[in-house]
Scaffold this motif. Sequence first.
Motif, short mmCIF file in Angstrom:
data_model
loop_
_atom_site.label_atom_id
_atom_site.label_comp_id
_atom_site.label_asym_id
_atom_site.label_seq_id
_atom_site.Cartn_x
_atom_site.Cartn_y
_atom_site.Cartn_z
N TYR A 1 0.76 12.52 -52.62
CA TYR A 1 -0.01 11.84 -53.67
C TYR A 1 -1.00 10.83 -53.07
CZ TYR A 1 -1.16 8.40 -57.21
OH TYR A 1 -1.85 7.54 -58.01
N VAL A 2 -0.52 10.01 -52.15
CA VAL A 2 -1.38 8.99 -51.54
C VAL A 2 -2.52 9.65 -50.76
CG1 VAL A 2 -1.48 7.16 -49.79
CG2 VAL A 2 0.35 7.18 -51.48
N ARG A 3 -2.20 10.72 -50.06
CA ARG A 3 -3.26 11.44 -49.33
C ARG A 3 -4.34 11.92 -50.30
NH1 ARG A 3 0.47 15.51 -45.90
NH2 ARG A 3 0.96 14.18 -44.15
N PHE A 4 -3.87 12.54 -51.34
CA PHE A 4 -4.81 13.10 -52.32
C PHE A 4 -5.59 11.99 -53.00
CE2 PHE A 4 -6.37 15.02 -56.15
CZ PHE A 4 -6.56 16.36 -55.83
N ALA A 5 -4.86 10.99 -53.50
CA ALA A 5 -5.48 9.93 -54.29
C ALA A 5 -6.46 9.08 -53.49
CB ALA A 5 -4.40 9.05 -54.92
N SER A 6 -6.11 8.76 -52.25
CA SER A 6 -6.96 7.86 -51.48
C SER A 6 -8.33 8.49 -51.24
CB SER A 6 -6.31 7.48 -50.16
OG SER A 6 -6.11 8.62 -49.37
N VAL A 7 -8.33 9.76 -50.93
CA VAL A 7 -9.61 10.43 -50.71
C VAL A 7 -10.29 10.75 -52.04
CG1 VAL A 7 -10.77 12.36 -49.58
CG2 VAL A 7 -8.69 11.43 -48.61
N TYR A 8 -9.49 11.23 -52.97
CA TYR A 8 -10.06 11.65 -54.24
C TYR A 8 -10.72 10.51 -55.01
CZ TYR A 8 -10.76 13.44 -58.81
OH TYR A 8 -11.35 13.79 -59.98
N ARG A 9 -10.07 9.36 -55.07
CA ARG A 9 -10.60 8.22 -55.84
C ARG A 9 -11.97 7.81 -55.33
NH1 ARG A 9 -5.37 5.99 -57.13
NH2 ARG A 9 -5.01 6.70 -59.27
N GLU A 10 -12.15 7.94 -54.03
CA GLU A 10 -13.42 7.53 -53.44
C GLU A 10 -14.55 8.48 -53.82
OE1 GLU A 10 -15.17 6.61 -49.00
OE2 GLU A 10 -13.00 6.73 -49.31
N PHE A 11 -14.22 9.77 -53.90
CA PHE A 11 -15.29 10.76 -54.09
C PHE A 11 -15.42 11.27 -55.51
CE2 PHE A 11 -14.22 10.81 -49.62
CZ PHE A 11 -15.47 10.61 -49.08
N LYS A 12 -14.29 11.22 -56.26
CA LYS A 12 -14.34 11.63 -57.66
C LYS A 12 -14.90 13.03 -57.88
CE LYS A 12 -12.68 8.19 -60.07
NZ LYS A 12 -11.53 8.37 -60.90
N ASP A 13 -14.80 13.83 -56.89
CA ASP A 13 -15.31 15.19 -57.02
C ASP A 13 -14.44 16.10 -56.17
OD1 ASP A 13 -17.80 16.96 -57.78
OD2 ASP A 13 -17.27 17.40 -55.71
N ILE A 14 -13.91 17.10 -56.79
CA ILE A 14 -12.90 17.92 -56.13
C ILE A 14 -13.46 18.64 -54.90
CG2 ILE A 14 -13.13 20.05 -57.46
CD1 ILE A 14 -9.72 18.57 -57.24
N ASP A 15 -14.73 19.00 -54.92
CA ASP A 15 -15.31 19.71 -53.78
C ASP A 15 -15.51 18.82 -52.57
OD1 ASP A 15 -15.63 22.36 -54.79
OD2 ASP A 15 -17.05 21.48 -56.18
N THR A 16 -16.12 17.66 -52.82
CA THR A 16 -16.31 16.70 -51.74
C THR A 16 -14.95 16.33 -51.18
OG1 THR A 16 -18.00 15.79 -53.18
CG2 THR A 16 -17.55 14.59 -51.14
N PHE A 17 -14.02 16.15 -52.12
CA PHE A 17 -12.67 15.79 -51.73
C PHE A 17 -12.05 16.81 -50.77
CE2 PHE A 17 -8.22 16.73 -52.55
CZ PHE A 17 -7.66 15.62 -51.94
N MET A 18 -12.17 18.08 -51.12
CA MET A 18 -11.60 19.13 -50.27
C MET A 18 -12.19 19.09 -48.86
SD MET A 18 -9.44 20.44 -52.21
CE MET A 18 -9.11 20.62 -53.96
N ASP A 19 -13.50 18.86 -48.81
CA ASP A 19 -14.15 18.80 -47.50
C ASP A 19 -13.63 17.62 -46.68
OD1 ASP A 19 -15.61 20.96 -48.25
OD2 ASP A 19 -17.38 19.82 -48.83
N GLU A 20 -13.51 16.47 -47.34
CA GLU A 20 -13.04 15.27 -46.64
C GLU A 20 -11.60 15.43 -46.18
OE1 GLU A 20 -14.73 12.62 -45.58
OE2 GLU A 20 -16.45 13.77 -46.31
N LEU A 21 -10.80 16.02 -47.04
CA LEU A 21 -9.40 16.21 -46.72
C LEU A 21 -9.25 17.15 -45.52
CD1 LEU A 21 -6.75 15.16 -47.80
CD2 LEU A 21 -6.62 17.10 -49.31
N LYS A 22 -10.10 18.13 -45.46
CA LYS A 22 -10.10 19.07 -44.35
C LYS A 22 -10.34 18.33 -43.03
CE LYS A 22 -12.10 22.90 -46.12
NZ LYS A 22 -13.21 23.85 -46.31
N LYS A 23 -11.31 17.42 -43.07
CA LYS A 23 -11.62 16.64 -41.87
C LYS A 23 -10.44 15.77 -41.47
CE LYS A 23 -16.41 16.11 -43.17
NZ LYS A 23 -17.23 15.10 -43.88
N MET A 24 -9.82 15.14 -42.47
CA MET A 24 -8.69 14.25 -42.21
C MET A 24 -7.54 14.94 -41.51
SD MET A 24 -8.10 12.00 -45.64
CE MET A 24 -6.37 11.63 -45.39
N MET A 25 -7.35 16.21 -41.86
CA MET A 25 -6.20 16.94 -41.35
C MET A 25 -6.43 17.49 -39.95
SD MET A 25 -3.93 16.65 -43.56
CE MET A 25 -4.05 15.71 -45.06
#
Length: 149
Positions: A124-148
Motif C-alpha cells: 500500500y505504501v509503495r503504491f500510495a507514495s508514488v501514486y499520490r504524487e502523480f495522480k495518474d495510473i500511467d505515470t505511476f506505473m512508469d515511476e514504479l517500474k523505475k523504483m523497482m
Amino acid sequence: MKCPFCNQENTRVIDSRPVPDNNSIRRRRQCDECGKRFTTYEKIETIPLTVIKKDQSREQYDRMKIQDGIMRACYKRPISVKTIENLMDEIETEIFNKEEKEVPSTLIGEIVMDKLKELDAVAYVRFASVYREFKDIDTFMDELKKMMK
Ligand SMILES: [Zn+2]
C-alpha cells in the motif's frame, strides 16, 4: 434494459460482478415497476470501458495494466498471484458497479489504494507514495517500474 416480467424500461442494477474465466459480467437487476429481480450476463467485449487520463486523453480499460502495477507494488511481499487476481476481481467489480462508460484513471487509482490498504501495508505504501504524487495510473506505473529496478 426491459423487465422480462412486466416489460417496463425502468430497471436498475443492484449488483455487478465479473464471472471468473468466462469474460462476462453478471448483473442483478431490479424492476422499479413490479419490483421483481432478474439476472443478466454481459460479455466483457460488449462493455467497452474507457479510462480518462489526467491530461483528458482516453484509452481502453486494460485489466492487465492495473494488475501489473499491483504486482510491482507487491514485489517480494508474501502475496500470491491468486490473491492479487482476487483483489483485481474486487477492483473490477467496483469499477463496473459504477455503470459508467468512462471512468477517470484517478478513480481507479483510489479503488486500488483502498483494496491494497486492506491487503498489505508495505504494498500500500509503495503504491500510495508514488501514486499520490502523480495522480495518474500511467505515470505511476512508469515511476514504479523505475523504483523497482
Ligand atoms: Zn417489472
